[in-house]
Motif scaffolding. Sequence first.
Motif, PDB file in Angstrom:
ATOM      1  N   ASP A 126      35.704  41.411  44.484  1.00  0.00           N
ATOM      2  CA  ASP A 126      34.594  40.644  45.056  1.00  0.00           C
ATOM      3  C   ASP A 126      33.812  41.585  45.982  1.00  0.00           C
ATOM      4  O   ASP A 126      34.089  42.794  45.992  1.00  0.00           O
ATOM      5  CB  ASP A 126      35.085  39.377  45.778  1.00  0.00           C
ATOM      6  CG  ASP A 126      36.024  39.698  46.933  1.00  0.00           C
ATOM      7  OD1 ASP A 126      35.965  40.834  47.461  1.00  0.00           O
ATOM      8  OD2 ASP A 126      36.814  38.818  47.304  1.00  0.00           O
ATOM      9  N   ALA A 127      32.868  41.023  46.754  1.00  0.00           N
ATOM     10  CA  ALA A 127      31.980  41.884  47.546  1.00  0.00           C
ATOM     11  C   ALA A 127      32.750  42.757  48.533  1.00  0.00           C
ATOM     12  O   ALA A 127      32.274  43.827  48.919  1.00  0.00           O
ATOM     13  CB  ALA A 127      30.957  41.006  48.278  1.00  0.00           C
ATOM     14  N   SER A 128      33.934  42.327  48.934  1.00  0.00           N
ATOM     15  CA  SER A 128      34.679  43.095  49.936  1.00  0.00           C
ATOM     16  C   SER A 128      35.444  44.270  49.322  1.00  0.00           C
ATOM     17  O   SER A 128      35.992  45.092  50.047  1.00  0.00           O
ATOM     18  CB  SER A 128      35.651  42.172  50.686  1.00  0.00           C
ATOM     19  OG  SER A 128      36.705  41.789  49.821  1.00  0.00           O
ATOM     20  N   THR A 129      35.506  44.341  47.989  1.00  0.00           N
ATOM     21  CA  THR A 129      36.315  45.405  47.364  1.00  0.00           C
ATOM     22  C   THR A 129      35.486  46.247  46.390  1.00  0.00           C
ATOM     23  O   THR A 129      35.980  46.752  45.391  1.00  0.00           O
ATOM     24  CB  THR A 129      37.517  44.784  46.614  1.00  0.00           C
ATOM     25  OG1 THR A 129      37.043  43.726  45.767  1.00  0.00           O
ATOM     26  CG2 THR A 129      38.552  44.238  47.567  1.00  0.00           C
ATOM     27  N   GLU A 131      34.092  49.177  46.575  1.00  0.00           N
ATOM     28  CA  GLU A 131      34.428  50.599  46.377  1.00  0.00           C
ATOM     29  C   GLU A 131      35.606  50.761  45.416  1.00  0.00           C
ATOM     30  O   GLU A 131      35.632  51.658  44.576  1.00  0.00           O
ATOM     31  CB  GLU A 131      34.742  51.277  47.709  1.00  0.00           C
ATOM     32  CG  GLU A 131      33.501  51.865  48.357  1.00  0.00           C
ATOM     33  CD  GLU A 131      33.239  51.292  49.735  1.00  0.00           C
ATOM     34  OE1 GLU A 131      34.155  51.366  50.572  1.00  0.00           O
ATOM     35  OE2 GLU A 131      32.132  50.753  49.954  1.00  0.00           O
ATOM     36  N   LYS A 132      36.565  49.858  45.556  1.00  0.00           N
ATOM     37  CA  LYS A 132      37.712  49.890  44.642  1.00  0.00           C
ATOM     38  C   LYS A 132      37.247  49.592  43.215  1.00  0.00           C
ATOM     39  O   LYS A 132      37.788  50.146  42.250  1.00  0.00           O
ATOM     40  CB  LYS A 132      38.757  48.849  45.067  1.00  0.00           C
ATOM     41  CG  LYS A 132      39.518  49.251  46.308  1.00  0.00           C
ATOM     42  CD  LYS A 132      40.724  48.329  46.540  1.00  0.00           C
ATOM     43  CE  LYS A 132      41.401  48.682  47.845  1.00  0.00           C
ATOM     44  NZ  LYS A 132      41.671  47.504  48.672  1.00  0.00           N
ATOM     45  N   ARG A 171      27.079  44.984  40.951  1.00  0.00           N
ATOM     46  CA  ARG A 171      26.470  44.562  42.218  1.00  0.00           C
ATOM     47  C   ARG A 171      25.581  43.335  42.013  1.00  0.00           C
ATOM     48  O   ARG A 171      25.589  42.413  42.821  1.00  0.00           O
ATOM     49  CB  ARG A 171      25.698  45.720  42.840  1.00  0.00           C
ATOM     50  CG  ARG A 171      26.663  46.729  43.482  1.00  0.00           C
ATOM     51  CD  ARG A 171      26.083  48.089  43.749  1.00  0.00           C
ATOM     52  NE  ARG A 171      27.036  48.948  44.448  1.00  0.00           N
ATOM     53  CZ  ARG A 171      28.113  49.528  43.878  1.00  0.00           C
ATOM     54  NH1 ARG A 171      28.394  49.329  42.596  1.00  0.00           N
ATOM     55  NH2 ARG A 171      28.935  50.280  44.599  1.00  0.00           N
ATOM     56  N   THR A 184      33.112  36.496  42.139  1.00  0.00           N
ATOM     57  CA  THR A 184      34.309  37.266  41.799  1.00  0.00           C
ATOM     58  C   THR A 184      34.097  37.775  40.370  1.00  0.00           C
ATOM     59  O   THR A 184      33.614  37.028  39.520  1.00  0.00           O
ATOM     60  CB  THR A 184      35.556  36.369  41.870  1.00  0.00           C
ATOM     61  OG1 THR A 184      35.659  35.847  43.203  1.00  0.00           O
ATOM     62  CG2 THR A 184      36.822  37.129  41.534  1.00  0.00           C
TER      63      THR A 184
END
Length: 423
Positions: A126-129, A131-132, A171, A184
Motif C-alpha cells: 500500500d502507500a506506506s510500502t 519502496e518495497k 503509484r 492496496t
Amino acid sequence: MNILLLGSGGREAALARKISESPLTDRLFIAPGNGGTAIYGENVEISPLDFPTLVSFVKEHGVELMVVGNEDPLVAGVRDFFAEAAPDVLIVGPAADGAQLEGSKDFAKRFMARHNIPTARYMTFDASTIEKADAFLESLEAPYVLKADGLAAGKGVIILQDLDEAKATLREMLDGMFGKSSATVVIEEFLDGIECSVFALLDGKGGYRLLPEAKDYKRIGEGDTGLNTGGMGAISPVPFADDAFMGKVVDRIVEPTVKGLIADGIDYRGFVFFGLINVKGEPMVIEYNVRMGDPETEVVMPRLASDLTALLLGAAKGDLADIPAEHDKRAAATVMAVSGGYPGSYAKGLEITGCLDPEESILFHAGTKVKDGKLLTNGGRVIAATSLADTLPEALQKSYKAISEIDFEGKYYRRDIGRDVLK
Ligand code: AMP
Ligand code: GLY
C-alpha cells in the motif's frame, strides 16, 4: 418450491433456463432480470443490493431458495443480512467471509499460500510500502502484473512490459485509479500459458460437485487483441483439460480449496469459479470468483445433464451427497453479440430484430429489455447464442448462424471463438 435468482446478465439467463426446467421449481423470480429472463420466470424490479426490499419480497412470495448470480451482493454480505432478517431462506452463495476470495486479491493469495495451492509468487503493498514495492518489481522479470486488491468490475488487473511504467502505474493505482479498491495492490509474477475456467458447487460440509469446464474469450478483438471485456464467447469442453490435467486440478486445487475453507472456519455454500492457467501442463490459480462465469455459464449450464435445482438445494442445505452432476458429452459454444463501441461507450435502447427463436440454438439475453412490446439493447453485451453439437466446430457453426440472424445497429461479435483450440 419458489426460487429467487439475483442478477441480470447472460449468466442469469442460463441459470434461469436450467432452474425452470426442474420439476422441483414452482415459481422462479429473477431480480431484476433482463428482456430474455422473463421467458423462464417472472422479472422483479429490485436491485440485488437492496437487501431490505429483497427480504420483504421473499417473505411475501414464499421464496424458500435464493440463488445469487453476481458477486457484488455476496461481497456486500447479502447472506449475512438474510441470516438475521430471513434465516429460513436457503441461499446459494457464500457469506461475506467466503466472498473475500473474490473481494480481496490479497485474501485469496494468503488463502492459497496457507493451503499450498499453486499460484503466482506475489507480494502486497500500500502507500506506506511503496519502496518495497519498487524493490519487488525490480526482482521480477517483465511483464509485470499489478492487481487492485478489491472489486474493480473485471478491470483491476494491469499487465505492463516496462519496469518504469509498472512503477508509475503502481503509484496511480495507489492514488485511487480504482478508488478504494486499489488502495492496496497485489504485485505478482507473470504466468505464461493458456487459461481455462473450472467450476464447483460446494455444500460447506466438504461435499462438492464439479461442473463442466469452459474457456472464455476476454478480449474485444479477434486473435485475443484489444481491450478486455466481460467475455465475448466461450466453449466447453476445453480440449487441453483432459483427464490428466483435470486430475491435477482436483488434487492440487479443488480439494485443497474445499478443505481449506473448512479449516479456516468458512461455511461456504455456493459456486467457486477457479480461474486457472495451464503452465506447461501444470494448473495454477490466476484468481477465484465466488459465482459462475459469464459467458462461461452459457455453455456450462447447457452441458449439465442433471437437475440444477436439486444441486442448488443440496448446496444450500449443506448436503450434496447423492445429488448427481452429470456432464453432457456434447460440445457447447456460445458467441456474444455486443453493442458497437463496447467495452468503451456505446448506445442503449436500439431495437433488436431478426430471428429471436432459432431452431438449433438458444439465445441467452444479457443486456436487453422489453419496452412497449419491443426488444431493445440495454448493455454492452447484448445477446449470446449457444449451441450444442457432437463436435465443437458444429456447435460453433450453429451459434454463428444464430448470431448472424439477429440485428441491431452497431452489432459486433468475434468471428474466431474456439479457433485457437481447434488448431
Ligand atoms: P483476474 O482479474 O485476476 O482474472 O485477471 C485478469 C486477467 O489478467 C486474467 O484472466 C489473465 O489473463 C491475466 N492475468 C492475471 N494474473 C496473471 C498472471 N499472474 N500472469 C499472467 N496473466 C495474468
Ligand atoms: N468470464 C469471466 C468472468 O465471469 O469473470
